[in-house]
Design an enzyme around this catalytic site. Structure first.
Site, PDB file in Angstrom:
ATOM      1  N   ASP A 142      26.306 -16.307   5.010  1.00 43.37           N
ATOM      2  CA  ASP A 142      25.545 -15.067   4.913  1.00 43.37           C
ATOM      3  C   ASP A 142      25.902 -14.200   6.114  1.00 43.37           C
ATOM      4  OD1 ASP A 142      23.621 -13.333   3.883  1.00 43.37           O
ATOM      5  OD2 ASP A 142      22.097 -14.110   5.250  1.00 43.37           O
ATOM      6  N   ASP A 194      20.120 -18.232   6.651  1.00 40.39           N
ATOM      7  CA  ASP A 194      18.877 -18.378   7.407  1.00 40.39           C
ATOM      8  C   ASP A 194      17.670 -17.761   6.722  1.00 40.39           C
ATOM      9  OD1 ASP A 194      19.349 -15.672   7.704  1.00 40.39           O
ATOM     10  OD2 ASP A 194      18.633 -15.618   9.772  1.00 40.39           O
TER      11      ASP A 194
END
Length: 838
Positions: free
Chosen positions: A524, A724
């Site tokens: 990400d 996350d």
């Protein structure tokens, strides 16, 4: 065929994803669908799968489920009780007094008292206490014991910390050391008496008749057989009656037969045929072999006890970080209290050089904190008001006041210890090979020993029976299934402990093994490649609108969102003194943005996909201005009022300092790095260009990440996913290895197999190298154990005798067997010194 199971205890999307992923990997399972609301798992399978197989799959994945018979939905329903610990729940904390087998023969099964493993016969190892509760006593009145420091109620002297007693490992070692001294004292005279018989004109025969010397050998061997080494025979007997054949089966049979043979030969020599007698008519006795063999096996156990203590050294080092007391600010005064008396919300003073007592937030002051014990990074970190601090880290040169937010078992340090302690006892898939071989190992060795005796008795030189007997005993003694059994768990235990010291938390051994095979890393952008601390750079308003008014609208809208970009907007609005307005019909559209009604106007803030979904009108001038911001690498959120775009907010998120070097290192290791982000293509390209990434995917929704991982896996790729956010949890669970940034959400961490405490890509480089080192170490151990047994057993059987005239003494075989297990553990301990830096 389809079966429905009831799954109790699930409380988050991470649980759902973990159950689906784990059960989908069971052989024969076609598809698994978990309904979190109904707490049901519907499993489509080719044929009925036993409940125990599902239970094993969950246990091997690090999920501690108990599967019971049930009749909830239909005759095939079973109940799966979910008992694994979530990061957002208070974990169970095993303390001293809980024992387990270091070879994990029975998985996670533990015992409440020390003893021998009923499967392999090894000494049970005590779990370290995860939270050490310090107590205090008086040096003059030892009967006084308090849970916190203070004054002695009898003499008034300051109480001092109560020194902890010996650990179970130390007690085991000390007991074995004491028995070892007795064994050596008895075995050496027996050995010298036996060796004297080989000297021409044996000097001992001039002192006493040899028959008397034989009785002396017998008397000296008795303490070894019936006291110092009696546990070996007890373990051997247990292994036979339970049919859990192990190393002690071989030692017990080999040395036991030799002892009984010698006793009968001493007392009733006439019952033996001439083939068992020397030229002078006496029977060969093997008291010295029995004494020395058992003593050497005891030496091996002694060395193993010491080595086992070192393998759990990382957990012990973590335990030592936990402070025992803190300075509580109460009614304006400082008061030293036990760490166990702190509750959430307490204000604590942390003085220079002190350990941070609990997890919390700095309320007053600033300092530099040494976090190397948790993150593995040696450089102290500057902390100011509002920053988080973690228990066990060390304050620098300034004093500050903090507010306790997480205490006891909820602190990061306690959760790290819990995870490391649990993961170090998990089983890696590579261990299945050793388990399969060990299952048939002992029966095969016993068969080889019988065959050895038969071959020597039929075709061997005189005295053939004696040669056959000695070599059969040597075969039994030299074989060591223990080395095979310890090869994997010792490396896993040391490796996972090493990872914890470097800020790499590994949920189970399977993740450690798979990480070494990873070929693709999906990462990400926000919070993983970037700092995850976005800030507003600019608010642009079209004609007819004021920037301050737009800021108030989007800040009010974002107050109900948990997205990092929303937080950035709110922080910016607070700095500008903007007041928030009530919002009606608030809606968060995953991967797109937010919408709601303010003052009867329909307000939306988000990306282009959201604008298209809501049929928002956007001018070419506004689009051109937004495109320019995106080319600079900024994330831009459109702002619309009543379906007309009236401006935008430009937000930047700095790239982490080591992201570029970490990605370069991973590519050098042959890992394909793909950045996937919900940002637009222009912003994503700007970040990718700065990182020299050739592969990136922009404008992705959470399901797009999931589908991309499934596609790569269908191509045969081993995929790791790093993220996350809460939107990353399905992708993290689907990946072969999910890697959560420690700065992320609880759900993301729960859905992953590896957590990086510091939360940067350099941790992935370290994790990759750690997994490679551990797997290489395991293979070295397995190779050594295989080669040792493959070569040792034939040599003990006498394969070298026809060519070289060499035979292996049972005593040498015992020494080799004892050192083989110790060598495996010693090799595993080398991982503690391995460097994980590139």
């Amino acid at each position: 065929m389809t079966h429905t199971y009831t799954v109790n205890g699930m409380s988050c999307m991470g649980c759902k994803a973990s159950v689906e992923k784990t059960l989908s990997n069971v052989n024969g399972v076609i598809n698994v669908t978990v309904d979190l609301k109904q707490a049901e798992a519907t499993i489509e399978m080719t044929s009925h799968i036993p409940v125990v197989k599902l239970q094993e799959a969950l246990l091997h994945a690090g999920l501690h489920y108990t599967i019971e018979e049930g009749g909830q939905k239909n005759a095939s329903s079973k109940e799966i009780n979910h008992s694994h610990t979530h990061s957002h729940k208070k974990p169970s904390v095993p303390g001293n007094g809980i024992y387990y087998c270091p070879m994990h023969c029975e998985g996670d099964k533990t015992y409440d008292k020390p003893g021998d493993c009923p499967v392999c016969g090894m000494d049970l190892v005590e779990q370290p206490r995860l939270i050490s509760k310090q107590q205090y006593t008086c040096s003059m009145h030892p009967e006084v014991i308090k849970d916190e420091p203070g004054a002695c109620p009898i003499c008034g002297m300051d109480l001092i910390p109560l020194e902890p007693g010996e650990s179970a490992e130390d007690k085991t070692y000390n007991e074995l050391a004491r028995k070892m001294k007795i064994s050596v004292a008895c075995a050496l005279p027996v050995f010298f008496i036996s060796m004297a018989e080989m000297i021409h004109n044996n000097p001992l025969s001039n002192l006493l008749n040899m028959n008397v010397w034989n009785w002396i050998q017998f008397m000296l061997t008795l303490p070894i057989v019936f006291y110092t080494c009696s546990m070996f025979f007890v373990r051997a007997w247990k292994s036979i009656i339970t049919w859990n054949l192990n190393m002690f089966t071989l030692v017990g049979i080999g040395s036991g037969v030799a002892f009984l043979f010698s006793v009968v030969g001493l007392i009733f020599p006439t019952v033996f045929p001439d083939e068992f007698k020397t030229h002078d008519g006496s029977v060969h006795l093997y008291f010295e072999a029995v004494a020395v063999i058992l003593t050497l096996v005891l030496l091996g156990q002694l060395l193993e006890a010491r080595a086992h203590s070192q393998t759990s050294g990382s957990i012990k080092a973590l335990l030592k970080m936990a402070p025992s007391e803190a300075t509580l600010i109460e009614n304006g005064e400082d008061k030293v209290v036990s760490i166990h008396n702190i509750i959430v919300g307490n204000l604590l003073r942390v003085k220079p050089g002190d350990k941070i007592p609990v997890d919390g937030l700095i309320k007053n002051g600033s300092s530099t904190i040494d976090e190397s014990m948790i993150t593995g990074e040696p450089i102290p970190v500057d902390k100011k008001e509002g920053d988080k601090v973690s228990a066990g880290t060390i304050n620098g040169t300034r004093s500050f006041i903090m507010e306790a937010q997480k205490v006891g078992a909820d602190t990061l340090l306690s959760q790290i210890i819990q995870m490391v302690n649990s993961a170090s006892r998990s089983r890696a898939p590579i261990q299945k090979l050793a388990d399969l071989i060990s299952k048939y190992f002992v029966p095969i060795v016993i068969a080889i020993a019988v065959l050895t005796f038969a071959v020597w008795a039929i075709w061997g030189p005189e005295p053939a029976y004696i040669y056959g007997f000695v070599n059969a005993v040597a075969v039994l003694i030299i074989a060591c299934p223990c080395a095979l059994g310890l090869a994997t768990p010792m490396s896993v235990m040391v490796g996972i402990g090493k990872g914890a010291q470097e800020g790499i938390l590994i949920k189970n051994a399977e993740a450690l093994e798979i990480m070494d095979k990873v070929t693709v890393l999906i990462t990400d952008k926000t919070g993983t490649i970037t700092e995850g601390k976005p800030s507003v750079n600019k608010i642009f308003a079209t004609e007819g609108y004021a920037e301050q008014d737009l800021l108030q609208l989007i800040a009010s809208l974002n107050q109900y969102s948990e997205h990092p970009l929303a937080t950035a907007v709110m922080m910016y609005a607070k700095e500008k003194g903007v007041a928030f307005i009530d919002v009606k019909d608030f809606e968060a559209i995953a991967g797109k943005g937010v919408a709601g009604t303010i003052n009867d106007q329909k307000i939306a803030a988000g990306n282009l996909k959201l604008m298209e979904q809501m049929h928002v009108s956007i001018t070419d001038t506004l689009n051109a201005s937004i495109l320019e911001e995106q080319r600079l690498g900024k994330t831009v959120s459109y702002i619309s009022v009543n379906q007309i775009a009236v401006g935008y907010v430009a937000i930047s998120d700095a790239i982490k300092a080591n992201s570029k070097t970490a990605i370069a290192d991973l590519i050098k290791q042959g890992v394909e790095v793909i950045m996937i982000t919900g940002d637009n293509k222009n912003t994503a390209k700007a970040v990718a260009d700065e990182l020299h990434l050739t592969n990136f995917i922009a404008e992705c929704l959470p399901e797009d990440k999931l589908n991309r991982i499934k596609k790569l896996q269908a191509e045969g790729k081993i995929v790791a996913m790093a993220g996350d956010g809460i939107n990353d949890s399905p992708a993290l669970a689907q990946a072969n290895v999910g890697i959560a940034m420690g700065t992320g959400t609880d759900v993301a961490i729960e859905s992953s197999e590896i957590t990086l405490v510091k939360g940067d890509l350099h941790g992935i480089v370290k994790a990759k190298k750690l997994s490679h080192n551990v797997m290489r170490n395991i293979k070295q151990n397995l190779f050594f154990a295989f080669i040792y047994n493959v070569l040792g057993v034939p040599i003990a059987a006498g394969i070298l005798f026809p060519v070289f005239g060499l035979l292996l003494s049972p005593m040498i075989a015992a020494a080799a067997m004892s050192l083989s297990s110790v060598s495996v553990i010693a090799n595993a301990l080398r991982l503690k010194k391995a460097s994980l830096d590139s």
